[in-house]
Scaffold this active site. Structure first.
Site, PDB file in Angstrom:
ATOM      1  N   LEU A   6     -10.450  35.470  37.174  1.00  0.00           N
ATOM      2  CA  LEU A   6     -10.847  35.906  35.832  1.00  0.00           C
ATOM      3  C   LEU A   6     -11.980  36.915  35.895  1.00  0.00           C
ATOM      4  O   LEU A   6     -12.138  37.725  34.996  1.00  0.00           O
ATOM      5  CB  LEU A   6     -11.300  34.707  35.001  1.00  0.00           C
ATOM      6  CG  LEU A   6     -10.305  33.569  34.791  1.00  0.00           C
ATOM      7  CD1 LEU A   6     -10.906  32.535  33.845  1.00  0.00           C
ATOM      8  CD2 LEU A   6      -8.993  34.088  34.233  1.00  0.00           C
ATOM      9  N   TRP A  20     -22.432  23.072  40.490  1.00  0.00           N
ATOM     10  CA  TRP A  20     -22.276  22.081  41.574  1.00  0.00           C
ATOM     11  C   TRP A  20     -22.766  22.648  42.916  1.00  0.00           C
ATOM     12  O   TRP A  20     -22.657  22.000  43.951  1.00  0.00           O
ATOM     13  CB  TRP A  20     -20.824  21.594  41.674  1.00  0.00           C
ATOM     14  CG  TRP A  20     -19.860  22.638  42.157  1.00  0.00           C
ATOM     15  CD1 TRP A  20     -19.371  22.786  43.435  1.00  0.00           C
ATOM     16  CD2 TRP A  20     -19.260  23.694  41.399  1.00  0.00           C
ATOM     17  NE1 TRP A  20     -18.530  23.863  43.505  1.00  0.00           N
ATOM     18  CE2 TRP A  20     -18.432  24.439  42.266  1.00  0.00           C
ATOM     19  CE3 TRP A  20     -19.348  24.100  40.059  1.00  0.00           C
ATOM     20  CZ2 TRP A  20     -17.708  25.561  41.850  1.00  0.00           C
ATOM     21  CZ3 TRP A  20     -18.620  25.201  39.645  1.00  0.00           C
ATOM     22  CH2 TRP A  20     -17.814  25.913  40.524  1.00  0.00           C
ATOM     23  N   HIS A  48     -20.394  33.510  31.886  1.00  0.00           N
ATOM     24  CA  HIS A  48     -20.518  32.879  33.205  1.00  0.00           C
ATOM     25  C   HIS A  48     -20.864  33.920  34.281  1.00  0.00           C
ATOM     26  O   HIS A  48     -21.805  33.733  35.059  1.00  0.00           O
ATOM     27  CB  HIS A  48     -19.183  32.183  33.514  1.00  0.00           C
ATOM     28  CG  HIS A  48     -19.045  31.602  34.880  1.00  0.00           C
ATOM     29  ND1 HIS A  48     -19.072  30.247  35.132  1.00  0.00           N
ATOM     30  CD2 HIS A  48     -18.837  32.179  36.099  1.00  0.00           C
ATOM     31  CE1 HIS A  48     -18.919  30.022  36.425  1.00  0.00           C
ATOM     32  NE2 HIS A  48     -18.763  31.187  37.037  1.00  0.00           N
ATOM     33  N   GLU A  49     -20.102  35.020  34.320  1.00  0.00           N
ATOM     34  CA  GLU A  49     -20.322  36.009  35.387  1.00  0.00           C
ATOM     35  C   GLU A  49     -21.685  36.683  35.257  1.00  0.00           C
ATOM     36  O   GLU A  49     -22.332  36.976  36.262  1.00  0.00           O
ATOM     37  CB  GLU A  49     -19.194  37.051  35.399  1.00  0.00           C
ATOM     38  CG  GLU A  49     -17.814  36.482  35.732  1.00  0.00           C
ATOM     39  CD  GLU A  49     -17.752  35.732  37.055  1.00  0.00           C
ATOM     40  OE1 GLU A  49     -18.581  35.991  37.953  1.00  0.00           O
ATOM     41  OE2 GLU A  49     -16.877  34.846  37.191  1.00  0.00           O
ATOM     42  N   ASP A 105     -13.190  27.767  28.060  1.00  0.00           N
ATOM     43  CA  ASP A 105     -14.133  28.427  27.150  1.00  0.00           C
ATOM     44  C   ASP A 105     -14.523  27.520  25.988  1.00  0.00           C
ATOM     45  O   ASP A 105     -15.685  27.489  25.574  1.00  0.00           O
ATOM     46  CB  ASP A 105     -13.515  29.713  26.587  1.00  0.00           C
ATOM     47  CG  ASP A 105     -13.681  30.894  27.544  1.00  0.00           C
ATOM     48  OD1 ASP A 105     -13.920  30.658  28.743  1.00  0.00           O
ATOM     49  OD2 ASP A 105     -13.556  32.048  27.089  1.00  0.00           O
ATOM     50  N   VAL A 144     -31.625  24.545  40.439  1.00  0.00           N
ATOM     51  CA  VAL A 144     -32.200  24.415  39.096  1.00  0.00           C
ATOM     52  C   VAL A 144     -32.505  22.940  38.880  1.00  0.00           C
ATOM     53  O   VAL A 144     -31.662  22.080  39.144  1.00  0.00           O
ATOM     54  CB  VAL A 144     -31.217  24.926  38.020  1.00  0.00           C
ATOM     55  CG1 VAL A 144     -31.743  24.649  36.617  1.00  0.00           C
ATOM     56  CG2 VAL A 144     -30.965  26.432  38.202  1.00  0.00           C
ATOM     57  N   HIS A 176     -24.218  34.681  36.877  1.00  0.00           N
ATOM     58  CA  HIS A 176     -24.354  34.977  38.318  1.00  0.00           C
ATOM     59  C   HIS A 176     -25.189  36.237  38.533  1.00  0.00           C
ATOM     60  O   HIS A 176     -26.029  36.305  39.427  1.00  0.00           O
ATOM     61  CB  HIS A 176     -22.987  35.203  38.956  1.00  0.00           C
ATOM     62  CG  HIS A 176     -22.161  33.963  39.142  1.00  0.00           C
ATOM     63  ND1 HIS A 176     -22.634  32.831  39.749  1.00  0.00           N
ATOM     64  CD2 HIS A 176     -20.865  33.708  38.827  1.00  0.00           C
ATOM     65  CE1 HIS A 176     -21.663  31.917  39.791  1.00  0.00           C
ATOM     66  NE2 HIS A 176     -20.583  32.431  39.226  1.00  0.00           N
ATOM     67  N   HIS A 230     -23.224  28.389  40.722  1.00  0.00           N
ATOM     68  CA  HIS A 230     -22.382  27.390  40.065  1.00  0.00           C
ATOM     69  C   HIS A 230     -23.153  26.072  39.993  1.00  0.00           C
ATOM     70  O   HIS A 230     -23.921  25.733  40.899  1.00  0.00           O
ATOM     71  CB  HIS A 230     -21.075  27.204  40.849  1.00  0.00           C
ATOM     72  CG  HIS A 230     -20.153  28.370  40.699  1.00  0.00           C
ATOM     73  ND1 HIS A 230     -19.465  28.916  41.768  1.00  0.00           N
ATOM     74  CD2 HIS A 230     -19.811  29.099  39.608  1.00  0.00           C
ATOM     75  CE1 HIS A 230     -18.734  29.923  41.319  1.00  0.00           C
ATOM     76  NE2 HIS A 230     -18.927  30.059  40.020  1.00  0.00           N
TER      77      HIS A 230
HETATM   78 ZN   LIG Z   1     -18.718  31.698  38.971  1.00  0.00          ZN
END
Ligand SMILES: [Zn+2]
Length: 430
Positions: free
Chosen positions: A189, A241, A229-230, A291, A251, A233, A239
């Site tokens: 995606l 996990w 989301h991107e 989403d 975090v 980053h 991510h």
């Molecule tokens: Zn990601």
């Protein structure tokens, strides 16, 4: 541990179904580190810097941007398209901008779905986005660049960012967040570069059919959260996990979770590395859920993102980027150029729109469409290099001719428009 991580990434690829989120950032990052140990070292040092600044900002010994200062990030959207459907509308781009600003300001209406156990951790990041109002030359811009490519699709290896590979070059990545929207290979995606990577490929890439929100994008990725989301980053978030079984995202207020979540889990989702009965924060934007399921960043993630803008840190230059302020621009906006309108003596792609020829020309140009489109009831405008409209007219025939004999020699941009749809081409008058 490395082998385990590799296996983990492979599992992500093979387990993914069409309706499951696939983010290419971790694989991209590992490839980049393998090819560029210098960048890996720089990032590891930056991690130390971010970690210490983050702790500072959460109450240990503060250094951040000014308290509550809103940080504005100018976006330039590179629409790199092969098929007409990939040349997404301005409205679709605006819907993405709105989604980003809602999500990053904690104004998203679905925040009411955050479980009470996590609601107090949710944050307004005080980071906002605009479409760039000023281009790198100081002129007004729409912040949108449209470029035809002969490529059917791109893999997450930066081809969309390089002209010679069918892409479009980044604007100065110290002042703009470059976002490339294109057809992605397989089920990816999107993906992002990480802070401190190579400047000419710095930015995020999003598949055209998950960019924006509403009916024009595909469910379950139809609320603009792939870009949320991107960009997370791009702002230094990992991510949730930690890309490892029971890993860490560095975090403090995101609970350790065993693995990624996908789809729409039911709260609580507890695993054997959950710190308590609240389990995973699967509604976090940095998990892999749908989403419609993700709806928050935490205070800790906010501090980690904002730490990047601190003096001496990797995104600090954005505090001196004023490209969101159109009043500082010189001259008029130039329409974005679609190279879909290719030179007449080059082979034309099938079913892809506009043909303007001859180019260069001494007298005028013919305007034709390829495929099922035609000129009828479209408006044609010609702009000079400073953005002034020097000709405008209505097209009434399938094939049209526009006389340019009275225009002086130079470069012009010709734009064909119908409603909010338009195609443009660069023309040289000799
Ligand atoms: Zn990601």
């Amino acid at each position: 541990m490395k082998a385990l991580l590799g296996l983990f990434i492979l599992m992500q690829i093979f387990i993914a179904t069409n309706a499951q989120r696939v983010c290419g950032t971790e694989i991209y990052t590992q490839k980049l580190f393998a090819a560029n140990p210098v960048i890996k070292n720089a990032w590891n040092n930056a991690e130390v810097q971010i970690a210490s600044t983050t702790k500072a900002a959460t109450g240990f010994a503060a250094r951040d941007t000014a308290a509550n200062e809103i940080i504005y990030i100018p976006l330039v959207i590179h629409i790199v398209y092969n098929k007409v459907i990939e040349n997404i509308s301005d409205a679709q781009i605006q819907s993405q901008l709105a989604a980003l600003n809602n999500d990053y300001s904690y104004s998203n209406i679905d925040k009411i779905n955050i479980p009470a156990a996590f609601a107090s951790l949710a944050a307004d990041t005080r980071i906002r986005f605009c479409l760039a109002q000023i281009d790198p030359q100081g002129k007004k811009t729409s912040g949108i660049v449209r470029k035809y490519t002969v490529k059917d699709y791109f893999s997450p290896e930066d081809g969309m960012k390089i002209s010679a590979q069918g892409g479009d070059e980044a604007w100065d990545s110290k002042r703009y967040l470059n976002i490339w929207v294109c057809n992605m290979a397989s089920r990816t995606l999107g993906y992002s570069s990480l802070p401190g990577g190579l400047a000419n490929v710095d930015g995020v890439v999003i598949a055209y059919d998950v960019f924006g929100s509403g009916e024009h994008v595909r469910a379950p990725f139809n609320k603009g959260r792939t870009a949320t989301h991107e960009i997370g980053h791009w702002l230094g978030l990992k991510h949730i996990w930690g890309d490892a079984i029971c890993g860490t995202d560095l975090v403090e207020d995101t609970p350790t979770q065993q693995y990624y979540n996908y789809g729409s889990p039911t709260f609580p989702h507890v695993t054997n590395c959950s710190p308590n009965s609240n389990g995973d924060m699967f509604m976090n934007f940095m998990d892999f859920t749908n989403d419609g399921c993700m709806n928050m960043f935490t205070i800790g993630q906010k501090q980690r993102m904002r730490a990047l803008f601190a003096k001496g840190n990797l995104r600090n230059s954005f505090l001196l980027s004023f490209a969101c302020d159109s009043t500082l621009a010189q001259g008029s906006a130039l329409p974005a150029v679609d190279t879909i309108a290719v030179l007449s003596n080059k082979p034309l792609p099938q079913n892809t729109g506009l043909k303007v020829y001859p180019n260069p020309t001494q007298a005028g140009v013919n305007i034709e469409y390829i495929g099922t489109l035609n000129n009828i009831s479209k408006t044609v405008s010609i702009f000079n290099v400073v953005g002034n409209c020097v000709y405008t007219g209505k097209l009434t025939k399938e094939k049209a001719y526009v006389n340019m004999a009275n225009l002086s020699k130079g470069i012009y941009i010709i734009q064909i428009k119908e409603g909010s749809n338009r195609l443009t081409a660069k023309i040289i008058k000799e």
